[in-house]
Design an enzyme around this catalytic site. Structure first.
Site, short mmCIF file in Angstrom:
data_model
loop_
_atom_site.label_atom_id
_atom_site.label_comp_id
_atom_site.label_asym_id
_atom_site.label_seq_id
_atom_site.Cartn_x
_atom_site.Cartn_y
_atom_site.Cartn_z
N LYS A 44 -23.40 12.48 51.45
CA LYS A 44 -24.16 11.18 51.52
C LYS A 44 -23.58 10.08 50.55
CE LYS A 44 -27.21 12.63 48.16
NZ LYS A 44 -28.80 13.37 47.88
N ARG A 151 -41.76 13.69 47.30
CA ARG A 151 -40.78 12.62 47.94
C ARG A 151 -40.96 12.95 49.14
NH1 ARG A 151 -34.45 12.71 45.61
NH2 ARG A 151 -34.44 14.25 47.27
N TYR A 274 -18.57 -12.45 25.74
CA TYR A 274 -19.97 -13.34 25.96
C TYR A 274 -20.83 -12.90 24.77
CZ TYR A 274 -18.74 -14.61 30.64
OH TYR A 274 -18.26 -15.13 31.71
N MET A 322 -17.99 -9.56 34.46
CA MET A 322 -17.99 -9.04 35.91
C MET A 322 -16.60 -8.36 36.27
SD MET A 322 -18.51 -11.70 39.14
CE MET A 322 -20.24 -12.01 38.85
C1 LIG Z 1 -28.63 14.69 47.20
C2 LIG Z 1 -29.05 15.86 47.66
C3 LIG Z 1 -28.47 17.19 47.58
C4 LIG Z 1 -27.20 17.38 46.59
O1 LIG Z 1 -27.64 17.46 45.31
P1 LIG Z 1 -26.64 17.53 44.12
O2 LIG Z 1 -27.24 17.70 42.77
O3 LIG Z 1 -25.87 16.42 44.04
O4 LIG Z 1 -25.81 18.78 44.36
C5 LIG Z 1 -29.07 18.40 47.96
N1 LIG Z 1 -30.13 18.22 48.85
C6 LIG Z 1 -30.89 17.08 48.88
C7 LIG Z 1 -31.97 17.07 49.74
C8 LIG Z 1 -30.41 15.77 48.53
O5 LIG Z 1 -31.05 14.68 48.64
#
Ligand SMILES: *Cc1c(COP(=O)(O)O)cnc(C)c1O
Length: 383
Positions: A44, A151, A274, A322
């Site tokens: 992802k 969640r 800055y 930046m």
């Molecule tokens: C992002 C995610 C993972 C991967 O988690 P890591 O800690 O990066 O290994 C696995 N399962 C779900 C549902 C996630 O959202």
């Protein structure tokens, strides 16, 4: 191609090297820790900022068949790269998204009863329109059970409702029942055992309809009870330590080098940057590097972060701008800190977790924030 120690100058303010062989090695490392389970890969957010298509192809070459994304568009990108892979999408399914999921053969995690209803309805309509009989036209999905994240996922009463009426899953082929751990990076946290028990309980209630998936990266290190049938590591594949406080068993994947644009000898008291937050008291040398917060080098690293030039640790002084940072290079031999030269911002010496700690965040956020302005170099098959 120039050797790794000598990046091409290019026009970018920084060079980002992504070692696809290291990702493949990390995949094999994690797979070897899973006794009876298969290792998938979470890709992802553009494979945690490292380039989803390239990373997924390298993982597929290393033997990975199961890929997880958050969003449909991310799944579509992986599908183009890997026509045969199993691709799972955490985003769920709705009446609006069902057709796209099916078209790209994405396997949604169904996160509540409404999503199950919507996907089941779509699957049955689709199979009727295709003139298919029972079974052949079913659409694959995951059932996501919430065991303590609060969640996404079915809560306990939804599991009971589904167990009472399995017909709700008509038209759906449940590939895996999944859940997600909240504190897997803290092996001593009692929440791990509670989530494991809740997960096993929910699976039993559903009649163990399918294989199971629970562990993220850190979950793999909690032991075989957490492995089930399919693991879902992300961060550890990309070099982030799965267990804080113990030596990192993963290979570093990312090297980020910033280009030195200017070196300034200061021989009288002077402030830097800055807000004039840093003061050179008597004399010193300041190097200005072409990487800033717009590149994901967080502003929180001002007067906090460190980089390396050769063996020498050099502190970030003054605020992060930046497009620029300023480093105190007084201790670096003068011929090593010159305009056009490079400093290591992320490297084996100063890995992504170390930079994250200085920024008050986690390696995940450092990786996913890596900017688009870097000159990216992928190494693969070169050793
Ligand atoms: C992002 C995610 C993972 C991967 O988690 P890591 O800690 O990066 O290994 C696995 N399962 C779900 C549902 C996630 O959202």
């Amino acid at each position: 191609m120039p050797p790794p120690s000598d990046p091409p100058p290019g026009h970018a303010g920084g060079v980002l090297r992504i070692d696809l062989d290291a990702i493949a090695a990390n995949y094999r490392n994690l797979q070897a820790r899973l006794a009876g389970a298969t290792c998938g890969a979470v890709v992802k957010a553009d494979a945690y900022g490292l380039g989803a298509a390239k990373v997924a192809k390298a993982l597929a070459e290393a033997g990975c068949r199961d890929f997880f994304v958050a969003l449909i568009d991310e799944g579509v990108e992986i599908r183009a790269a890997l026509p045969e892979a199993d691709i799972y999408a955490f985003c769920g399914a709705t009446a609006e998204t069902a057709a796209a999921l099916a078209e790209y053969r994405l396997i949604p995690a169904l996160n509540d009863l409404g999503q199950i209803e919507a996907y089941s309805a779509y699957a049955r309509t689709r199979s009727r329109e295709a003139g298919g009989g029972d079974g052949s036209g079913r659409l694959a999905a995951l059932i996501h059970i919430d065991t303590g994240m609060t969640r996404l996922g079915l809560e306990a009463r939804d599991v009971a409702t589904l167990a009472d009426n399995p017909r709700r899953l008509a038209g759906i082929e449940v590939k895996y029942v999944m859940s997600h751990l909240a504190s897997a990076d803290e092996p001593a946290n009692p929440l791990n055992a509670r989530q494991l028990a809740a997960f096993n309980n929910a699976r039993a209630q559903l009649g163990n309809i399918a294989p199971a998936s629970l562990a993220n990266s850190s979950g793999i290190f909690l032991g075989a009870d957490f492995h089930f049938d399919l693991a879902r590591p992300g961060a550890a594949l990309y070099g982030v330590a799965p267990q804080p406080g113990v030596p990192n068993p993963m290979t570093q994947v990312v090297r980020l080098q910033g280009k030195i644009l200017q070196v300034r000898d200061v021989d009288s008291p002077m402030t830097v940057g800055y807000g004039a937050t840093h003061r050179v008291r008597t004399k010193g040398r300041i190097a200005t590097v072409g990487v800033g917060y717009a590149d994901g080098y967080f502003r929180a690293l001002g007067d906090r972060g460190h980089a390396y030039i050769g063996e020498t640790r050099v502190p970030v002084v003054g605020r992060v701008s930046m497009d620029l940072i300023t480093l105190d290079v007084s201790k670096v031999p003068p011929d090593q800190a010159v305009p056009g030269g490079f400093v290591d911002l992320i490297s084996d010496r100063h890995p992504v977790d170390a930079l994250a700690e200085e920024a008050g965040t986690v390696g995940y956020e450092i990786l996913t924030a890596l900017g688009r302005r870097y000159h990216r170099i992928y190494s693969h098959g070169a050793g």
